[in-house]
Scaffold this motif. Structure first.
Motif, PDB file in Angstrom:
ATOM      1  N   VAL A 160       3.453  -2.326   6.837  1.00 18.71           N
ATOM      2  CA  VAL A 160       2.773  -1.317   6.011  1.00 18.71           C
ATOM      3  C   VAL A 160       1.800  -2.061   5.113  1.00 18.71           C
ATOM      4  N   ILE A 161       0.609  -1.485   4.933  1.00 20.18           N
ATOM      5  CA  ILE A 161      -0.401  -2.155   4.109  1.00 20.18           C
ATOM      6  C   ILE A 161      -0.739  -1.275   2.911  1.00 20.18           C
ATOM      7  N   GLY A 162      -0.544  -1.831   1.724  1.00 18.73           N
ATOM      8  CA  GLY A 162      -0.882  -1.118   0.486  1.00 18.73           C
ATOM      9  C   GLY A 162      -2.096  -1.748  -0.162  1.00 18.73           C
ATOM     10  N   CYS A 163      -2.998  -0.934  -0.708  1.00 19.45           N
ATOM     11  CA  CYS A 163      -4.218  -1.469  -1.319  1.00 19.45           C
ATOM     12  C   CYS A 163      -4.426  -0.906  -2.716  1.00 19.45           C
ATOM     13  N   TYR A 164      -4.763  -1.773  -3.665  1.00 22.85           N
ATOM     14  CA  TYR A 164      -5.352  -1.310  -4.920  1.00 22.85           C
ATOM     15  C   TYR A 164      -6.796  -1.787  -4.915  1.00 22.85           C
ATOM     16  N   LEU A 165      -7.734  -0.857  -4.864  1.00 22.07           N
ATOM     17  CA  LEU A 165      -9.147  -1.210  -4.724  1.00 22.07           C
ATOM     18  C   LEU A 165      -9.993  -0.577  -5.816  1.00 22.07           C
ATOM     19  N   GLU A 166     -10.964  -1.334  -6.313  1.00 22.79           N
ATOM     20  CA  GLU A 166     -11.889  -0.788  -7.314  1.00 22.79           C
ATOM     21  C   GLU A 166     -13.214  -0.406  -6.676  1.00 22.79           C
ATOM     22  N   PHE A 207       0.578   2.766  -9.820  1.00 24.27           N
ATOM     23  CA  PHE A 207       1.040   1.513  -9.207  1.00 24.27           C
ATOM     24  C   PHE A 207       2.438   1.639  -8.588  1.00 24.27           C
ATOM     25  N   LYS A 208       3.372   2.202  -9.364  1.00 21.47           N
ATOM     26  CA  LYS A 208       4.735   2.314  -8.818  1.00 21.47           C
ATOM     27  C   LYS A 208       4.756   3.287  -7.647  1.00 21.47           C
ATOM     28  N   GLU A 209       3.930   4.297  -7.746  1.00 19.99           N
ATOM     29  CA  GLU A 209       3.817   5.250  -6.645  1.00 19.99           C
ATOM     30  C   GLU A 209       3.335   4.532  -5.371  1.00 19.99           C
ATOM     31  N   LEU A 210       2.375   3.628  -5.524  1.00 17.72           N
ATOM     32  CA  LEU A 210       1.888   2.829  -4.391  1.00 17.72           C
ATOM     33  C   LEU A 210       3.051   2.079  -3.749  1.00 17.72           C
ATOM     34  N   MET A 211       3.878   1.454  -4.581  1.00 16.15           N
ATOM     35  CA  MET A 211       5.009   0.683  -4.069  1.00 16.15           C
ATOM     36  C   MET A 211       6.050   1.615  -3.432  1.00 16.15           C
ATOM     37  N   ASP A 212       6.288   2.757  -4.073  1.00 15.29           N
ATOM     38  CA  ASP A 212       7.293   3.695  -3.556  1.00 15.29           C
ATOM     39  C   ASP A 212       6.906   4.223  -2.172  1.00 15.29           C
ATOM     40  N   VAL A 213       5.655   4.601  -2.017  1.00 16.48           N
ATOM     41  CA  VAL A 213       5.222   5.135  -0.720  1.00 16.48           C
ATOM     42  C   VAL A 213       5.240   4.023   0.335  1.00 16.48           C
ATOM     43  N   CYS A 214       4.788   2.831  -0.041  1.00 13.69           N
ATOM     44  CA  CYS A 214       4.789   1.711   0.920  1.00 13.69           C
ATOM     45  C   CYS A 214       6.200   1.372   1.377  1.00 13.69           C
TER      46      CYS A 214
END
Lengths: 328, 328
Positions: free
Chosen positions: A68-74, A137-144
């Motif tokens: 699974v790939i999670g991204c935080y992008l600006e 951020f935590k939501e990103l981790m939770d879904v991933c």
């Protein structure tokens, strides 16, 4: 910092592409020490002097250890390429895009000189490419981490969800979130109702949400057997696509036999998400067991339901993707 | 169960009216053992054979030890009375109404024989009566504990929020949530910028969100002094109504001098919410200190911003209420 990392580093199959030092350092200490998620690779691309998100995404899509790939992008600098990569990716991609609003975009400019872009357009493009968008951020981790542990599911436009709980109130809140998420509260089959009915006192009809409290009271000496029996019944029900389970972790109640529970779940191949409450240390233990056995736990009902919905959303897209992208 | 309660019971000023045994028992063990909130009174009214939510609400409004009232309700039986009580209450009221959707309402019927009602109408009535509506259990507790610790604030239609963070990425996500919540990312006054600028390296302009990372790097020996100085500056800024602070709790970084921080905050009388990350045990310590000193901590940016917004929403309504309800 290094010491904290060594002490807590958990191996896993989620990889991250982030435009933030915090997310590749401090935040990882947090999620690791809380035992919620293991990671494979994290790449912080800063202001993208020489490589950008598409370069790393292309690498991770081919990396066998990243599921699974999670991204935080600006910003997304090569938009067409990035969207193409997402569209063809056999792996789920989850994106938190910073700078959705004017002030957020301004902050992104001062952080990494990123031009955040028009978010309505980005949102549409990401959705069409099967990307799951999140906001925190935590939501990103939770879904991933949920997608990383989910079994392969058949795509359904409105998956049917069973709820096993010890609380009528929680059952109602689960139902509201399930309906609002576009999923459905499952109608249990007569066979399932009959099996669960055996655990219930006579005055209690079997519905979904399944409120196990009266059954627990009736079978006090059986401990958590009622949960196992009810879980077995809904896992076998062809009218049920996914299951939400409410567990209460407390020292005075004895341990939850997680391994048996996980074996049942794995055999059925249906996604199960646990809403976990209770005493801090016991919660921590169960959370870790959940991670080890591939059953994600959550502390909020809303998030648990959102993550269950993400599993089916991803499946729906990935199948469309495989069907439509015939050999070129 | 009693043992777990005794061990962890925290006194506080939040009182609850709930239609769920779980919320007056199991869930309280959870919030108490996690150290997030103290409570004054909890009343579980079940299927309301002899008393209902309006009876209890009326009592709690007059109870000097209850400063914030949280409700989980499956129906509101004397609607006009309940709304009148909320409208005239000098205390904040937060409501989680179960049964917003068809399936949720059906579950409510089978749980407490409650007729959940048309939620669009209920939502409108609650909003007009100044009630803050939430959707999840932990969210109910988070909003209640924030309102219980908030100083009295002047009502503002669009309060200006300053953000102190160690992460450019977090600053961006904060900005997006602030703008989307109807609040504004504050424009700092020239004096504030000048004060904060002294902490910064020369190449770094001062903006809001205030990204303290370069300042921390520049003043390595000063530890968390930069946070104190920056906090002092924004607390004194007349253009700032509330402050979000990002703290990282880690054993390798030394303790956060919470008492000094809380003294500053109390003197200024502006609400401060902390987004707290870090090592599990350190986070727990700071969370408890935050509760003791009346500065709420959160593990998600979105929730922290939502709770800050609730403070101003409540103030706006309570003033309107006082202005419009002259002696009758």
């Amino acid at each position: 910092m290094a010491r904290a990392f060594e002490k807590r580093l958990l191996p896993g199959s989620v990889s991250l592409i982030v435009q933030s030092g915090m997310l590749s350092a401090g935040f990882l200490v947090d999620i690791m020490s809380h035992g919620v998620m293991g990671v494979s690779k994290v790449c912080s691309i800063g202001n993208k002097l020489d490589i950008d998100e598409s370069d790393v995404l292309s690498y991770l899509i081919h990396d066998p250890k990243s599921l699974v790939i999670g991204c935080y992008l600006e910003s997304i600098v090569r938009g067409q390429l990035f969207i193409d990569l997402c569209r063809r990716s056999p792996k789920p991609i989850v994106v938190l895009k910073g700078g959705r609003t004017g002030k957020g975009a301004q902050a992104a400019w001062s952080h990494t000189a990123s031009l955040a872009g028009n978010h309505e357009i980005i949102r549409g493009a990401l959705a069409q490419a099967g990307v799951i968008e999140v906001k925190d951020f935590k939501e990103l981790m939770d879904v991933c981490r949920t997608l990383a542990s989910a079994p392969p599911v058949l795509p359904k436009s409105r998956p049917n969800i069973a709820v096993l709980t010890f609380s009528g109130g929680a059952g109602i809140v689960f139902s509201d979130f399930i309906e609002e998420s576009g999923m459905a509260v499952a109608e249990l089959s007569p066979e399932t109702k009959e099996k669960i009915g055996r655990l219930f006192p006579e005055w209690m009809p079997v519905g979904n949400p399944v409120d196990l409290f009266p059954a627990l009271e009736k079978n006090r000496s059986a401990g958590l057997l009622v949960v196992h029996e009810a879980l077995k019944a809904v896992l076998a029900d062809p009218q049920v696509d996914g299951i939400m389970v409410h567990l209460f972790a407390a020292s005075f109640r004895g341990p939850i036999p997680f391994e048996e529970l996980a074996t049942q779940v794995k055999a059925a191949g249906k996604p199960v998400c646990i809403w976990l409450l209770g005493e801090r240390d016991e919660v921590f233990k169960i959370q870790n067991e959940g991670r080890i056995h591939g059953i994600p736990t959550f502390v909020e009902i809303g998030r648990a339901v959102e993550c269950m919905a993400a599993i089916f959303k991803n499946a729906r897209y990935r199948l469309d993707c495989c069907v439509s992208t015939q050999p070129e």
